[in-house]
Design an enzyme around this catalytic site. Structure first.
Site, PDB file in Angstrom:
ATOM      1  N   ASP A  39       0.824  -1.213   0.000  1.00 54.57           N
ATOM      2  CA  ASP A  39       0.000   0.000   0.000  1.00 54.57           C
ATOM      3  C   ASP A  39       0.854   1.256   0.000  1.00 54.57           C
ATOM      4  O   ASP A  39       0.528   2.245  -0.655  1.00 54.57           O
ATOM      5  CB  ASP A  39      -0.918   0.021   1.233  1.00 54.57           C
ATOM      6  CG  ASP A  39      -2.044  -0.971   1.075  1.00 54.57           C
ATOM      7  OD1 ASP A  39      -2.248  -1.454  -0.062  1.00 54.57           O
ATOM      8  OD2 ASP A  39      -2.710  -1.282   2.088  1.00 54.57           O
ATOM      9  N   LYS A 123     -14.074 -26.980 -14.020  1.00 52.09           N
ATOM     10  CA  LYS A 123     -15.194 -26.068 -14.232  1.00 52.09           C
ATOM     11  C   LYS A 123     -15.298 -25.170 -12.998  1.00 52.09           C
ATOM     12  O   LYS A 123     -15.743 -25.594 -11.933  1.00 52.09           O
ATOM     13  CB  LYS A 123     -16.503 -26.825 -14.447  1.00 52.09           C
ATOM     14  CG  LYS A 123     -17.644 -25.904 -14.832  1.00 52.09           C
ATOM     15  CD  LYS A 123     -18.849 -26.673 -15.344  1.00 52.09           C
ATOM     16  CE  LYS A 123     -19.881 -25.742 -15.960  1.00 52.09           C
ATOM     17  NZ  LYS A 123     -20.407 -24.772 -15.017  1.00 52.09           N
ATOM     18  N   LYS A 321     -20.247 -32.965 -14.458  1.00 50.70           N
ATOM     19  CA  LYS A 321     -20.454 -32.453 -13.095  1.00 50.70           C
ATOM     20  C   LYS A 321     -19.905 -33.357 -11.991  1.00 50.70           C
ATOM     21  O   LYS A 321     -19.623 -34.533 -12.194  1.00 50.70           O
ATOM     22  CB  LYS A 321     -21.968 -32.294 -12.860  1.00 50.70           C
ATOM     23  CG  LYS A 321     -22.588 -31.200 -13.684  1.00 50.70           C
ATOM     24  CD  LYS A 321     -22.469 -29.891 -12.963  1.00 50.70           C
ATOM     25  CE  LYS A 321     -23.463 -28.879 -13.525  1.00 50.70           C
ATOM     26  NZ  LYS A 321     -23.513 -27.678 -12.729  1.00 50.70           N
ATOM     27  N   CYS A 418     -24.098 -37.177  31.603  1.00 49.58           N
ATOM     28  CA  CYS A 418     -24.024 -37.683  32.968  1.00 49.58           C
ATOM     29  C   CYS A 418     -24.367 -36.634  34.023  1.00 49.58           C
ATOM     30  O   CYS A 418     -24.393 -36.951  35.209  1.00 49.58           O
ATOM     31  CB  CYS A 418     -22.641 -38.269  33.250  1.00 49.58           C
ATOM     32  SG  CYS A 418     -21.350 -37.026  33.403  1.00 49.58           S
TER      33      CYS A 418
HETATM   34  S1  IVH Z   1     -15.700 -22.889 -21.739  1.00 50.87           S
HETATM   35  C1  IVH Z   1     -17.406 -22.717 -25.444  1.00 50.87           C
HETATM   36  N1  IVH Z   1     -14.314 -23.622 -19.650  1.00 50.87           N
HETATM   37  O1  IVH Z   1     -19.283 -22.638 -17.349  1.00 50.87           O
HETATM   38  C2  IVH Z   1     -17.538 -23.000 -24.040  1.00 50.87           C
HETATM   39  N2  IVH Z   1     -16.437 -22.621 -19.291  1.00 50.87           N
HETATM   40  O2  IVH Z   1     -21.864 -22.664 -19.547  1.00 50.87           O
HETATM   41  C3  IVH Z   1     -17.525 -21.785 -23.250  1.00 50.87           C
HETATM   42  N3  IVH Z   1     -16.999 -22.359 -16.920  1.00 50.87           N
HETATM   43  O3  IVH Z   1     -20.579 -19.850 -16.948  1.00 50.87           O
HETATM   44  C4  IVH Z   1     -17.209 -22.011 -21.860  1.00 50.87           C
HETATM   45  N4  IVH Z   1     -15.166 -23.217 -16.127  1.00 50.87           N
HETATM   46  O4  IVH Z   1     -18.005 -19.448 -17.151  1.00 50.87           O
HETATM   47  C5  IVH Z   1     -15.460 -23.073 -20.096  1.00 50.87           C
HETATM   48  N5  IVH Z   1     -12.944 -24.296 -17.905  1.00 50.87           N
HETATM   49  C6  IVH Z   1     -14.085 -23.733 -18.334  1.00 50.87           C
HETATM   50  C7  IVH Z   1     -15.076 -23.267 -17.463  1.00 50.87           C
HETATM   51  C8  IVH Z   1     -16.253 -22.723 -17.970  1.00 50.87           C
HETATM   52  C9  IVH Z   1     -16.320 -22.664 -15.814  1.00 50.87           C
HETATM   53  C10 IVH Z   1     -18.344 -21.746 -16.892  1.00 50.87           C
HETATM   54  C11 IVH Z   1     -18.477 -20.585 -17.775  1.00 50.87           C
HETATM   55  C12 IVH Z   1     -19.952 -20.514 -18.009  1.00 50.87           C
HETATM   56  C13 IVH Z   1     -20.337 -21.937 -17.953  1.00 50.87           C
HETATM   57  C14 IVH Z   1     -20.544 -22.452 -19.334  1.00 50.87           C
END
Ligand code: IVH
Length: 704
Positions: A39, A123, A321, A418
């Site tokens: 900072d 993901k 998933k 107890c």
């Molecule tokens: S690719 C062409 N890669 O998942 C595909 N999406 O419906 C475009 N997401 O909210 C997305 N991790 O932000 C891709 N490694 C990843 C991802 C990812 C999370 C999310 C994305 C979006 C949803 C896709």
């Protein structure tokens, strides 16, 4: 060099230094300076730029903050739409298999053709954003919105310190980077701790935290939130020869200085995709941010183009998933469980909820302090988390959902198992039941300890047998062992007549044990074998030990009422002096002894044990009676005695119940001085400790 030139040079230096620290913090996860130091450098740069506005560059770290609150976000039309992604909801390997067979069908491959190559990524569970770089400079950041039109959140995205304001290397004239803004769990916890301390509302979870922060109209609020970014793809591009594969594309993005997650792999065929899914699933609890699955993408960009899109989803990518690790539910009650060591643990009884792949109806709240910190109340809506094999826990309360009837939680003052008093360890967070001898939650441990070799040494009573005795309601506490009968024992599982007889005999033989062993067998917290010996030697009888402990407990209770912290500590030390004056016994042990005897259930149990003949107070042999003569007295020997050798004198003192120590202190009762006594004699004189010669010692021993 004039002032403006040196300001320019300093500003340039500061920018580089700040950028270097940013990188250390975000890329290497290894901060090189404190936040305060950062900072201070930052403010110096800000001051220079205010004095010389011409020095401001678009990639200056100062450009990350300072924007004004907006009335609303401007719309941004994505030149290349931000697509969504198809999801395989099947959380087992079949998700990978489905996707691969779909891709192969679309590409008209048959079983003879080579496996398709994919990239497997995580993901991320955050918010999708797009970053527009023109000639390497970040000019715009946008949310996904409906995929075609998003919101201009440039000010907020610039506050993410791991998003480069200028790309490294030779950046193309135009590059849109697609990725995820997210929050790490540890960052969120730290943020929430601070927020609570300042009376602000905590963030409910990392995902809401990320989404809510990016959509803040006031960039200062966004800047205060610990957001991060991962790049996973691209949008519009001009003047750049795209790499041939997605993997190479991600490497190139990393080369531009963009954060790309390390957990990614090239996979050939569905089996390797499924392996990645599996591997990351196991690793998931250790990943510092939330993921809700993995993403598979066809690696060759040419094949991606060939596959194309179906409505808003690419045919070349899929999300696979995992079961959700967090879920919302309602706290129906808060129970208190007692552990094997007597520790009281609050447990939330929940409306059953499916989370982490199982139905959860209990979640630990760890301890009272934790309940208070999270302020969990019966009736609250809470977020529960079950990650991997860990015990489900309540992460936090959803503050807006609290009913008016919710009551703050308090631990009971007696043990729910107890009825014994509970003790709060001074300064500690653990609250413990003091009924160690009688508490059913602690029964097995107490009994196993009681019969162990160094305690009462009752052979044949092992783990399994004690389990059976407790389960069959034959034994609740150690005293019950003495009413066991042959038929009861013989009727137990895997127990022959002979073994039963042996056990009854072992119990008989253990009777009339020495005091030290009996004290040890009681399982007083913090009282081990050697402390038990010290206590036996010092007090000589159980009765005297118990009386002293009760007095100490009374004084301790009075001390605990003292308001002032230092005074309270002093009073506590005085209260426990009868024990702490015995060498080796510290305040913690003394407290445990006082607490133990203060609990009526424990005293009753001791009385039952004595009645059962486990230990006989009065019945001391002549040797034992002699051993009480010097009970509790500490001696120091110095110089040469006329007849007794040093070892012989020591032996005699110990045989009479005394203790010999090497140095003189206030705890010394007598110093026995011979010829050429040295500094110990002086010390004894200084402290006014009685000094005896050999004859005096022998008189004490009754030998003269
Ligand atoms: S690719 C062409 N890669 O998942 C595909 N999406 O419906 C475009 N997401 O909210 C997305 N991790 O932000 C891709 N490694 C990843 C991802 C990812 C999370 C999310 C994305 C979006 C949803 C896709």
């Amino acid at each position: 060099m004039n002032a403006a030139d040196s300001a320019r040079e300093r500003a340039e230096g500061l920018r580089q230094e700040l950028e270097r620290h940013n990188r250390a913090y975000y890329e290497l996860d290894a901060p090189t300076i404190s936040d305060a130091e950062y900072d201070s450098l930052f403010r110096e740069l800000q001051a220079l730029e205010t004095a010389y506005p011409a020095l401001v560059t678009p990639d200056s770290p100062t450009q990350r903050v300072g924007g004004k609150p907006l009335a609303q976000f401007a719309p941004v039309t994505h030149a290349v739409p931000m697509l969504s992604i198809q999801t395989e909801t099947n959380t087992d390997a079949s998700g990978a298999e489905h996707f691969d067979s779909r891709v192969r069908r679309e590409l008209e491959l048959d079983s003879a053709d080579a496996p398709v190559e994919y990239v497997a990524e995580l993901k991320f569970d955050g918010l999708a954003v797009s970053l527009r770089y023109e000639n390497g400079i970040l000019v715009q950041g946008a949310t996904r919105g409906d995929g075609v039109t998003g919101e201009d959140v440039t000010q907020n995205l610039k506050t993410l310190r791991d998003i480069p304001l200028r790309l490294k290397g030779s950046a193309p004239p135009l590059l849109e980077v697609r990725g995820e803004a997210y929050m790490r769990r540890d960052d969120l916890a730290r943020y929430n701790e601070k927020a609570r301390a300042q009376g602000e509302k905590p963030l409910v979870n990392p995902r809401n935290g990320a989404a809510g922060s990016i959509r803040q109209l006031n960039p200062r609020i966004a800047a205060s939130r610990p957001l991060r970014f991962f790049a996973y793809g691209i949008g519009a591009v001009q003047g750049w020869d795209l790499p041939a594969t997605h993997q190479a594309l991600l490497d190139a993005l990393a080369g531009f200085g963009l954060p790309v997650c390390e957990h990614r792999a090239v996979a050939r065929g569905w089996q390797e995709l499924a392996d990645f899914h599996d591997r990351m699933g196991k690793h998931r609890p250790h990943i510092p941010f939330d993921i809700d699955g993995v993403v598979y993408k066809v690696n060759r960009l040419a094949l991606q183009n060939q596959l194309g899109f179906r409505s808003r989803e690419p045919r070349w990518a899929v999300a696979h998933k995992y079961p959700a690790e967090e879920a919302q539910t309602v706290v129906l009650a808060i129970d208190v469980q007692v552990g094997r060591t007597g520790a009281l643990t609050p447990v939330a009884k929940l409306r059953p909820v499916f989370v982490g792949g199982v139905t959860v109806s209990n979640a630990t709240l760890h301890n009272e302090e934790e309940v208070r910190r999270k302020d969990v109340r019966v009736g609250d809506t809470v977020i529960v988390r079950r990650a991997g094999d860990v015990i489900p826990e309540v992460v936090n309360v959803v503050p807006d959902a609290r009913p008016a009837t919710a009551v703050p939680f308090e631990l009971p003052i007696t043990c729910p198992q107890c009825g014994s008093h509970v003790m709060r360890e001074e300064g500690g967070v653990v609250v413990r039941c003091s009924g160690g001898l009688v508490c059913p939650a602690q029964a097995k441990g107490a009994i196993l300890h009681y019969v162990s070799r160094r305690a009462m040494d009752i052979e044949g009573l092992g783990d399994k047998l004690v389990d059976q005795l407790i389960a069959g309601h034959h034994v609740k506490t150690p005293a019950d062992l003495y009413s066991l009968t042959l038929p009861t024992l013989a009727a137990l599982d895997r127990m022959g007549e002979k073994s039963a007889v042996n056990i009854i005999q072992a119990i008989e033989q253990s009777k009339q044990t020495p005091l030290a062993r009996f004290i040890f067998a009681l399982g007083i917290r913090n009282v081990g074998e050697s402390t038990a010996k010290d206590l036996a030697r010092h007090f000589g009888s159980l009765d005297s030990l118990q009386k002293t402990a009760l007095q100490a407990a009374d004084a301790k209770a009075a001390a605990e009422l003292v308001d002032d912290k230092t005074e309270r500590k002093k009073a506590l030390i005085t209260a426990l002096e009868a024990f702490t004056k015995i060498s080796e016994i510290g305040i913690g042990i003394a407290e445990s002894i006082a607490d133990f005897f203060a609990e009526p259930h424990n005293r009753e149990e001791i009385a039952r044990l004595i009645t059962a003949g486990a230990f006989q107070e009065g019945a001391v042999s002549s040797e034992a009676s002699r051993s009480a003569i010097l009970a509790g007295k500490t001696f120091v020997l110095t110089g040469t005695l006329p007849t007794l050798k040093r070892d012989e004198a020591k032996e005699q003192i110990e045989a009479a119940g005394g203790k010999v120590s090497g140095s003189v202190s206030k705890k010394t009762d007598y110093v026995i001085a011979g010829e050429e006594a040295g500094s110990k004699l002086n010390k004894a004189q200084e402290l006014g400790i009685p000094i005896l010669d050999e004859a005096g010692l022998l008189r004490l021993l009754g030998d003269a």
